[in-house]
Scaffold this active site. Structure first.
Site, PDB file in Angstrom:
ATOM      1  N   CYS A   1      62.861   1.092   9.398  1.00  0.00           N
ATOM      2  CA  CYS A   1      63.614  -0.101   8.990  1.00  0.00           C
ATOM      3  C   CYS A   1      64.879   0.268   8.209  1.00  0.00           C
ATOM      4  O   CYS A   1      65.844   0.718   8.798  1.00  0.00           O
ATOM      5  CB  CYS A   1      62.709  -1.068   8.235  1.00  0.00           C
ATOM      6  SG  CYS A   1      63.395  -2.740   8.130  1.00  0.00           S
TER       7      CYS A   1
ATOM      8  N   HIS B   1      58.103  -1.619  11.869  1.00  0.00           N
ATOM      9  CA  HIS B   1      57.283  -1.141  10.757  1.00  0.00           C
ATOM     10  C   HIS B   1      55.952  -0.575  11.247  1.00  0.00           C
ATOM     11  O   HIS B   1      54.924  -1.254  11.230  1.00  0.00           O
ATOM     12  CB  HIS B   1      57.021  -2.284   9.764  1.00  0.00           C
ATOM     13  CG  HIS B   1      58.199  -2.637   8.930  1.00  0.00           C
ATOM     14  ND1 HIS B   1      58.401  -2.121   7.663  1.00  0.00           N
ATOM     15  CD2 HIS B   1      59.263  -3.431   9.193  1.00  0.00           C
ATOM     16  CE1 HIS B   1      59.535  -2.588   7.168  1.00  0.00           C
ATOM     17  NE2 HIS B   1      60.080  -3.384   8.080  1.00  0.00           N
TER      18      HIS B   1
ATOM     19  N   GLU C   1      54.099   1.336   9.699  1.00  0.00           N
ATOM     20  CA  GLU C   1      53.170   1.483   8.562  1.00  0.00           C
ATOM     21  C   GLU C   1      52.349   0.223   8.310  1.00  0.00           C
ATOM     22  O   GLU C   1      51.428   0.232   7.486  1.00  0.00           O
ATOM     23  CB  GLU C   1      53.947   1.879   7.303  1.00  0.00           C
ATOM     24  CG  GLU C   1      54.490   0.745   6.454  1.00  0.00           C
ATOM     25  CD  GLU C   1      55.602  -0.110   7.098  1.00  0.00           C
ATOM     26  OE1 GLU C   1      55.897  -1.203   6.575  1.00  0.00           O
ATOM     27  OE2 GLU C   1      56.167   0.330   8.118  1.00  0.00           O
TER      28      GLU C   1
END
Length: 261
Positions: free
Chosen positions: A118, A226, A228
């Site tokens: 990001c 993202h 994660e």
């Protein structure tokens, strides 16, 4: 005795300046750290965004790789030649801007890998001389790249769209995919692509969603989405961090192509 293998690579993870209570703090959201270390099988060190107290070139020789995380803050438009742009909006984190710019340069000079997520993708694009657009969530000519303003955290990360991976690219080979469905949680996006960067993935509207570069021995790879977020439930996200682990170790990146998500 330690339960971890000896000699694991050490990943530097860039901190943000966040307010905790009433005081500024150096912070990284746990999900970045946990999933990078778990799936890259690496140790980690947090790198403070305090360029007035430390220099990136003091830190870089002690790291095997660098992860640039996402953040609520935006890269200051002054860093890509658009200071005072009327549509520019914070919050800004000048300490992070300065520290990550220095870390990117230092790691590349040392031939060490840099991965981004990001804001990290945006920082890398700017470091390579590119610029950002700030209308990715409101331009009617684009698909929505962010959930509505009233979305809670779960709804925000549930906002998704497909991306096409560049055939033969690092990301396609590393993940074994031709296409992905990814979350989309960004107001800004790449405008002018940085010199030397290669597009690794694109949204249906043409917005660049991932980039790579190989500068000497330094491998650079970053995604706009993202991985994660809820990584344990998403094999594609796990593979992104496993790819980081292979790059850290100098191993081949190739994966057999899997069924598109």
């Amino acid at each position: 005795m330690t339960r971890f293998a000896k000699g694991r690579p050490v990943v530097g993870i860039a901190c943000c300046t966040r307010i905790v209570g009433t005081e500024p703090a150096q912070a990284v959201i746990n999900r970045y750290v946990v999933h990078a270390l778990r799936y890259a099988d690496a140790a980690g060190l947090l790198v403070p965004a305090l360029p007035e107290l430390m220099d990136a070139r003091e830190v870089a020789p002690r790291l095997d790789g660098l992860l640039l995380t996402g953040s609520p803050s935006n890269v200051d438009p002054a860093r890509y030649g658009q200071a005072g742009a009327p549509d520019a909006a914070g919050p800004y984190d000048p300490g992070r801007d300065a520290m990550t710019a220095g870390l990117i340069a230092a790691m590349i000079d040392l031939g060490k890998p840099v991965f981004g997520i990001c804001r990290g993708l945006q920082e890398l694009n700017v470091a390579f001389g590119g610029s950002l657009r700030r209308d990715a969530s409101r331009d009617p000519g684009l698909i929505p790249h962010h959930a509505s303003d009233d979305a809670d955290l779960d709804a925000m990360f549930a906002h998704e769209h497909p991306v096409a991976l560049t055939p033969g690219g690092l990301l396609s080979r590393g993940l074994g995919r031709a296409a992905l469905t990814v979350n989309s949680v960004h107001f800004q996006a790449i405008d002018r692509l940085g010199e030397g960067l290669t597009v690794e993935a694109s949204a249906p509207d043409g917005v660049v969603e991932a980039v790579s570069a190989k500068v000497g021995e330094a491998q650079v790879l970053a995604v706009q989405w993202h991985p994660e977020w809820r990584t344990d439930a998403n094999p594609d996200s796990q593979e992104y961090f496993r790819l980081f682990g292979r790059v850290l170790r100098g191993q081949p990146v190739q994966q057999d192509e899997r069924t598109p998500a």
